[in-house]
Design a protein around this motif. Structure first.
Motif, PDB file in Angstrom:
ATOM      1  N   LYS A 650       9.728  56.975  -5.458  1.00  0.00           N
ATOM      2  CA  LYS A 650      10.054  56.449  -4.128  1.00  0.00           C
ATOM      3  C   LYS A 650       9.825  54.944  -4.059  1.00  0.00           C
ATOM      4  O   LYS A 650       9.003  54.382  -4.781  1.00  0.00           O
ATOM      5  CB  LYS A 650       9.236  57.143  -3.042  1.00  0.00           C
ATOM      6  CG  LYS A 650       7.767  56.782  -3.024  1.00  0.00           C
ATOM      7  CD  LYS A 650       7.076  57.420  -1.821  1.00  0.00           C
ATOM      8  CE  LYS A 650       5.596  57.020  -1.759  1.00  0.00           C
ATOM      9  NZ  LYS A 650       4.926  57.593  -0.573  1.00  0.00           N
ATOM     10  N   LEU A 651      10.587  54.323  -3.163  1.00  0.00           N
ATOM     11  CA  LEU A 651      10.415  52.920  -2.797  1.00  0.00           C
ATOM     12  C   LEU A 651       9.859  52.885  -1.389  1.00  0.00           C
ATOM     13  O   LEU A 651      10.303  53.641  -0.517  1.00  0.00           O
ATOM     14  CB  LEU A 651      11.748  52.167  -2.854  1.00  0.00           C
ATOM     15  CG  LEU A 651      12.354  51.931  -4.235  1.00  0.00           C
ATOM     16  CD1 LEU A 651      13.766  51.366  -4.091  1.00  0.00           C
ATOM     17  CD2 LEU A 651      11.496  50.978  -5.037  1.00  0.00           C
ATOM     18  N   SER A 652       8.878  51.991  -1.148  1.00  0.00           N
ATOM     19  CA  SER A 652       8.256  51.933   0.175  1.00  0.00           C
ATOM     20  C   SER A 652       8.052  50.488   0.613  1.00  0.00           C
ATOM     21  O   SER A 652       8.005  49.568  -0.211  1.00  0.00           O
ATOM     22  CB  SER A 652       6.911  52.666   0.168  1.00  0.00           C
ATOM     23  OG  SER A 652       6.016  52.052  -0.750  1.00  0.00           O
ATOM     24  N   SER A 653       7.913  50.325   1.897  1.00  0.00           N
ATOM     25  CA  SER A 653       7.639  49.015   2.491  1.00  0.00           C
ATOM     26  C   SER A 653       6.694  49.210   3.663  1.00  0.00           C
ATOM     27  O   SER A 653       6.985  50.019   4.570  1.00  0.00           O
ATOM     28  CB  SER A 653       8.942  48.358   2.963  1.00  0.00           C
ATOM     29  OG  SER A 653       8.671  47.164   3.657  1.00  0.00           O
ATOM     30  N   ASN A 654       5.560  48.497   3.602  1.00  0.00           N
ATOM     31  CA  ASN A 654       4.541  48.589   4.652  1.00  0.00           C
ATOM     32  C   ASN A 654       4.138  50.039   4.924  1.00  0.00           C
ATOM     33  O   ASN A 654       3.964  50.460   6.068  1.00  0.00           O
ATOM     34  CB  ASN A 654       5.044  47.928   5.941  1.00  0.00           C
ATOM     35  CG  ASN A 654       5.264  46.446   5.769  1.00  0.00           C
ATOM     36  OD1 ASN A 654       4.497  45.764   5.086  1.00  0.00           O
ATOM     37  ND2 ASN A 654       6.328  45.931   6.374  1.00  0.00           N
ATOM     38  N   GLY A 655       4.048  50.804   3.868  1.00  0.00           N
ATOM     39  CA  GLY A 655       3.590  52.181   3.973  1.00  0.00           C
ATOM     40  C   GLY A 655       4.653  53.192   4.317  1.00  0.00           C
ATOM     41  O   GLY A 655       4.388  54.397   4.320  1.00  0.00           O
ATOM     42  N   SER A 656       5.869  52.735   4.599  1.00  0.00           N
ATOM     43  CA  SER A 656       6.949  53.658   4.965  1.00  0.00           C
ATOM     44  C   SER A 656       7.942  53.780   3.811  1.00  0.00           C
ATOM     45  O   SER A 656       8.271  52.798   3.147  1.00  0.00           O
ATOM     46  CB  SER A 656       7.680  53.154   6.215  1.00  0.00           C
ATOM     47  OG  SER A 656       6.790  53.080   7.312  1.00  0.00           O
ATOM     48  N   ARG A 657       8.432  54.994   3.622  1.00  0.00           N
ATOM     49  CA  ARG A 657       9.372  55.236   2.536  1.00  0.00           C
ATOM     50  C   ARG A 657      10.746  54.694   2.902  1.00  0.00           C
ATOM     51  O   ARG A 657      11.268  54.934   3.989  1.00  0.00           O
ATOM     52  CB  ARG A 657       9.452  56.731   2.246  1.00  0.00           C
ATOM     53  CG  ARG A 657      10.466  57.108   1.175  1.00  0.00           C
ATOM     54  CD  ARG A 657      10.312  58.558   0.760  1.00  0.00           C
ATOM     55  NE  ARG A 657      10.236  59.433   1.918  1.00  0.00           N
ATOM     56  CZ  ARG A 657       9.772  60.686   1.862  1.00  0.00           C
ATOM     57  NH1 ARG A 657       9.335  61.175   0.718  1.00  0.00           N
ATOM     58  NH2 ARG A 657       9.733  61.437   2.955  1.00  0.00           N
ATOM     59  N   ILE A 658      11.328  53.974   1.944  1.00  0.00           N
ATOM     60  CA  ILE A 658      12.697  53.483   2.124  1.00  0.00           C
ATOM     61  C   ILE A 658      13.679  54.446   1.484  1.00  0.00           C
ATOM     62  O   ILE A 658      14.693  54.813   2.074  1.00  0.00           O
ATOM     63  CB  ILE A 658      12.851  52.078   1.500  1.00  0.00           C
ATOM     64  CG1 ILE A 658      11.899  51.092   2.178  1.00  0.00           C
ATOM     65  CG2 ILE A 658      14.291  51.606   1.611  1.00  0.00           C
ATOM     66  CD1 ILE A 658      11.917  49.718   1.546  1.00  0.00           C
ATOM     67  N   LEU A 659      13.373  54.833   0.250  1.00  0.00           N
ATOM     68  CA  LEU A 659      14.251  55.727  -0.491  1.00  0.00           C
ATOM     69  C   LEU A 659      13.396  56.592  -1.411  1.00  0.00           C
ATOM     70  O   LEU A 659      12.452  56.101  -2.045  1.00  0.00           O
ATOM     71  CB  LEU A 659      15.264  54.919  -1.311  1.00  0.00           C
ATOM     72  CG  LEU A 659      16.331  55.704  -2.064  1.00  0.00           C
ATOM     73  CD1 LEU A 659      17.269  56.416  -1.074  1.00  0.00           C
ATOM     74  CD2 LEU A 659      17.131  54.786  -2.980  1.00  0.00           C
ATOM     75  N   GLY A 660      13.712  57.869  -1.485  1.00  0.00           N
ATOM     76  CA  GLY A 660      12.953  58.780  -2.332  1.00  0.00           C
ATOM     77  C   GLY A 660      13.866  59.715  -3.097  1.00  0.00           C
ATOM     78  O   GLY A 660      14.947  60.088  -2.621  1.00  0.00           O
ATOM     79  N   LEU A 661      13.435  60.093  -4.287  1.00  0.00           N
ATOM     80  CA  LEU A 661      14.208  61.008  -5.107  1.00  0.00           C
ATOM     81  C   LEU A 661      13.229  61.942  -5.815  1.00  0.00           C
ATOM     82  O   LEU A 661      12.248  61.483  -6.423  1.00  0.00           O
ATOM     83  CB  LEU A 661      15.051  60.253  -6.135  1.00  0.00           C
ATOM     84  CG  LEU A 661      15.939  61.109  -7.045  1.00  0.00           C
ATOM     85  CD1 LEU A 661      17.026  61.812  -6.223  1.00  0.00           C
ATOM     86  CD2 LEU A 661      16.564  60.261  -8.140  1.00  0.00           C
ATOM     87  N   SER A 662      13.482  63.239  -5.739  1.00  0.00           N
ATOM     88  CA  SER A 662      12.593  64.203  -6.378  1.00  0.00           C
ATOM     89  C   SER A 662      13.413  65.333  -6.982  1.00  0.00           C
ATOM     90  O   SER A 662      14.532  65.622  -6.532  1.00  0.00           O
ATOM     91  CB  SER A 662      11.580  64.770  -5.383  1.00  0.00           C
ATOM     92  OG  SER A 662      12.234  65.473  -4.345  1.00  0.00           O
ATOM     93  N   ALA A 663      12.836  65.947  -8.035  1.00  0.00           N
ATOM     94  CA  ALA A 663      13.515  67.062  -8.696  1.00  0.00           C
ATOM     95  C   ALA A 663      12.471  68.047  -9.188  1.00  0.00           C
ATOM     96  O   ALA A 663      11.388  67.667  -9.635  1.00  0.00           O
ATOM     97  CB  ALA A 663      14.358  66.558  -9.864  1.00  0.00           C
ATOM     98  N   GLU A 664      12.812  69.315  -9.104  1.00  0.00           N
ATOM     99  CA  GLU A 664      11.938  70.353  -9.625  1.00  0.00           C
ATOM    100  C   GLU A 664      12.779  71.500 -10.160  1.00  0.00           C
ATOM    101  O   GLU A 664      13.896  71.739  -9.708  1.00  0.00           O
ATOM    102  CB  GLU A 664      10.971  70.856  -8.554  1.00  0.00           C
ATOM    103  CG  GLU A 664      11.632  71.420  -7.325  1.00  0.00           C
ATOM    104  CD  GLU A 664      10.633  71.812  -6.251  1.00  0.00           C
ATOM    105  OE1 GLU A 664      10.536  73.036  -5.957  1.00  0.00           O
ATOM    106  OE2 GLU A 664       9.950  70.913  -5.719  1.00  0.00           O
ATOM    107  N   GLY A 665      12.220  72.165 -11.174  1.00  0.00           N
ATOM    108  CA  GLY A 665      12.949  73.249 -11.822  1.00  0.00           C
ATOM    109  C   GLY A 665      12.221  73.677 -13.074  1.00  0.00           C
ATOM    110  O   GLY A 665      10.992  73.599 -13.149  1.00  0.00           O
TER     111      GLY A 665
END
Length: 739
Positions: A650-665
């Motif tokens: 994830k990318l964050s700014s001032n503690g807030s997420r800007i963009l996130g990517l996750s995968a599980e399997g």
């Protein structure tokens, strides 16, 4: 009791008079008989009596006794050999001349003393002498004859257990038979201890420096000790000098530590588990196939959710033996195959089909004269004439692209070869290393591989001039590298030729070579401007490099300064490589920049573990400007037993997420270095903190299992088809509706 010879007081239990050395037994016998005590050798010498001569004669006689003969027989020699005669003479000489005491008060070893235990029992010594404990004077005639039998005392010449010296008068007299006492040959209880003033040696062990059969004088022994000490000192000095010569130069240690942060022989966990590099190499040497499917499963937007089950699929097959390649791109709608594009190359033919739209299989035959096919084409022949396209040039261009695709060994812009040429042909790195200043620093402890280790510190200075020279030399090499320039020229020629074929012009009618030279000149100008800026901005870098016993980089602390316009910025940096399965698996670092009261801090943290069962990895990067904070984080976990994985970033700014990517399997099929299949149970893309969209699917890579199939459809020669055939195709596409 008083001594009958010197009238001195004798303490109870003593065996000798401490003043004159007269044996107590002799005193007792003489006192009872009322006769004077037998004179000692010292007294006989004063009175002029030949006592010493008598003793010498007795010693010679004793050498010739059957005991000596028996000993000689055991050694395989005759009793009357010259060696035995010489030994007898030496013993006689010893009887005539008292042995002087050494400076330490210890009696020297007697000539002929046996080295092995039991030798004294085989051959009793005649005329053995011992030091009086209190006076240190030699006691003459220590061997006493048994008054009634005349046999030599059996105990003379035995060593005291604690002292190693002869025990005086070990034979106790007074038995009724007139023979040796019952305890003959055994240590006297009263003497079972060290003699005062005498060195302590184990029984039967010769004194240091003594040679069996010789008398070692004190002065010679002292000289030997001095020689040994001198030799030891020389050896120590030589060893120290050798170690100093063998010790690596501090500069070499620091350079090697940096170069081996990522050693060539390092096997990383992903390589150990999956064989990734081997798998990539196999793609170049083995026929293979691979593919991926992604379908929409959920979304925060209801409108998008209604298309759940829709997505994309793609696959590719490559047969190196038959030189065939096939690619499929598919569009899925609500879990159904909605549209497919099949492309095939083999036998110098290109075949393309879109079965859901057209019944045709569009074909281009590259084995025939391509230029002539363009000229003879009912549709494209006239079209290229109208556009001013050179049919011969276009055909040649296609042939060159085909050759480049098939020639996988000689690919342009080969990065590995470029870097090898740089290492071998450019002196920038060598000059940079030579300019380093490295001296030994203080030791410090750091945590590496989960343990606290002591690391050597090296004070290192990187001058600004060396950094600028390095950049100048490196940029000059890349801009002047002939292979790189040639590859760039070939690429430009291909682009220029295509533009010319299409009736377009690049630049002011410049040739490809002129365009290349112009491009490189502009790149050189930009590089020089950048280097000038860095020359004004950079300053010397002072740092302490810490290296562990294995030669690995453990940590570094450094400072420098940046001169940005009118502001001087102080820079401090710290890095620790904490190791694990590999050196950078666990690490931390900070960079702090301060100028005009503002402070900017960059921080990196990484932690991971691999224990053959689980693999974890976490990485975080952050920047704090004082007013704002920005961050990037990454985390991954893999379980070996069931192949389950969980990855997020994830990318964050001032503690807030800007963009996130996750995968599980889970990786449900795996053959290391050859094939794997991975289920994607959930692939989630998050925008800010609320919007999201999730997918599911699969990904696989494996050796080619099936034959490559040629796309189905009615063959249609792309260049040979007339206008009527093309109109039918256009009508088929128009009739297809996506919804």
């Amino acid at each position: 009791m008083k001594c009958t010879k010197c009238n001195a007081e004798i303490r109870e239990g003593a065996k000798f008079c401490t003043s004159c050395g007269e044996p107590v037994a002799a005193n007792q016998e003489n006192a009872q008989a009322g006769t004077p005590v037998t004179e000692t050798a010292g007294d006989a010498q004063e009175a002029g009596e030949p006592v010493a001569e008598e003793k010498a004669a007795e010693a010679v006689q004793e050498v010739e006794t059957p005991v000596a003969e028996e000993r000689t027989a055991e050694n395989g020699q005759e009793a009357e050999t010259p060696a035995a005669e010489e030994n007898a003479v030496e013993i006689a000489t010893a009887a005539e001349t008292p042995v002087e005491a050494s400076g330490s008060g210890a009696a020297d070893v007697e000539e002929g003393q046996a080295e092995m235990p039991g030798a004294a029992e085989a051959e009793p010594k005649a005329g053995a002498e011992q030091m009086v404990p209190e006076t240190g004077e030699a006691i003459a005639d220590m061997e006493q004859l048994a008054q009634e039998t005349g046999e030599a005392a059996a105990g003379a010449g035995y060593a005291a257990p604690e002292t190693g010296g002869p025990v005086p008068d070990m034979e106790q007299t007074g038995s009724e038979a007139g023979g040796p006492a019952a305890g003959m040959g055994q240590p006297v209880p009263e003497m079972n201890g060290p003699v005062p003033g005498a060195p302590h040696y184990a029984p039967g062990v010769p004194q240091p420096g003594a040679t069996p059969g010789t008398v070692k004088e004190g002065k010679k022994f002292g000289k030997a000790i001095i020689g040994v000490i001198a030799a030891v000192v020389v050896v120590v000095i030589a060893a120290f000098a050798a170690l100093r010569l063998m010790e690596k130069d501090p500069k070499d240690v620091v350079i090697a530590a940096f170069e081996n942060v990522h050693p060539k022989d390092q096997v990383y966990p992903t390589e150990e588990l999956f064989g990734t590099s081997e798998m990539m190499k196999s793609l170049q040497t083995t026929s293979s196939e691979g593919g991926m499917t992604l379908k929409l499963s959920d979304s925060s937007e209801p409108f998008i959710t209604q298309f759940a089950g829709s997505g994309l699929k793609m696959s590719a097959q490559n047969n190196l033996e038959t030189k065939e390649t096939a690619v499929n791109l598919g569009l899925l709608l609500n879990d159904m195959e909605y549209l497919n594009l099949d492309a095939y190359y083999g036998g110098e033919k290109v075949i393309i089909a879109v079965p859901e739209i057209s019944s045709k299989a569009f074909t281009l035959d590259l084995s025939k004269d391509l230029a002539q096919q363009f000229k003879d084409s009912p549709v494209f022949g006239e079209l290229i004439k109208q556009q001013g396209i050179d049919a011969d040039g276009l055909a040649l261009y296609i042939e060159e692209l085909k050759a480049q695709t098939e020639n996988k060994e000689d690919q342009p812009f080969n990065l590995d070869e470029l870097l090898n040429r740089y290492k071998e042909g450019c002196k920038a790195q060598d000059n940079f290393k030579a300019a380093l200043t490295v001296t030994k620093g203080e030791k410090q402890k750091f945590t590496m591989d989960g343990k606290e280790v002591s690391c050597k510190g090296y004070n290192t200075v990187i001058s600004k001039d060396s950094m600028v020279d390095f950049l100048e030399d490196s940029s000059e090499f890349f801009l002047q590298d002939e292979t790189l320039r040639e590859d760039f020229l070939n690429q430009l020629e291909t682009t220029v030729r295509l533009s010319e074929l299409m009736g377009q012009s690049m630049g002011e009618s410049l040739s490809a070579k002129e365009l290349r030279d112009q491009t490189f000149a502009e790149a050189e100008k930009s590089a020089k401007e950048m280097i000038k800026y860095l020359d004004r901005t950079l300053d010397d870098v002072d740092m302490v490099v810490y290296v562990d016993k294995k030669g690995r980089l453990a940590a570094l602390d450094g400072t420098t300064m940046l001169h940005i316009e009118d502001t001087d910025v102080d820079v401090k940096f710290h890095l620790e490589l904490k190791g694990g399965s590999y050196l950078t698996q666990n690490m931390s670092g900070t960079i702090e920049m301060e100028g005009d009261g503002d402070v900017v801090t960059l921080e990196v943290q990484r932690s991971g573990k691999y224990d053959k069962k689980n693999l974890t990895d976490e990485l975080s990067l952050s920047m704090d400007t004082g007013d704002d904070t920005f961050g990037f984080s990454y985390a991954a976990a893999y379980t070996v037993d069931d192949g389950a994985y969980d990855v997020s970033a994830k990318l964050s700014s001032n503690g807030s997420r800007i963009l996130g990517l996750s995968a599980e399997g889970a990786v449900d099929e795996l053959e290391k270095g050859k094939s794997f299949h991975m289920d994607i149970d959930k692939l989630k893309l998050t925008i800010e903190d609320s919007g999201y969209i999730t997918f599911k699917g699969e990904y696989y890579l494996r050796p080619l299992e099936d034959e490559i199939k040629v796309p189905k459809g009615d063959p249609m020669d792309i260049l040979g088809a007339d206008l009527t055939e093309w109109i039918e195709v256009i009508q088929e596409f128009q009739a297809f509706s996506p919804f």
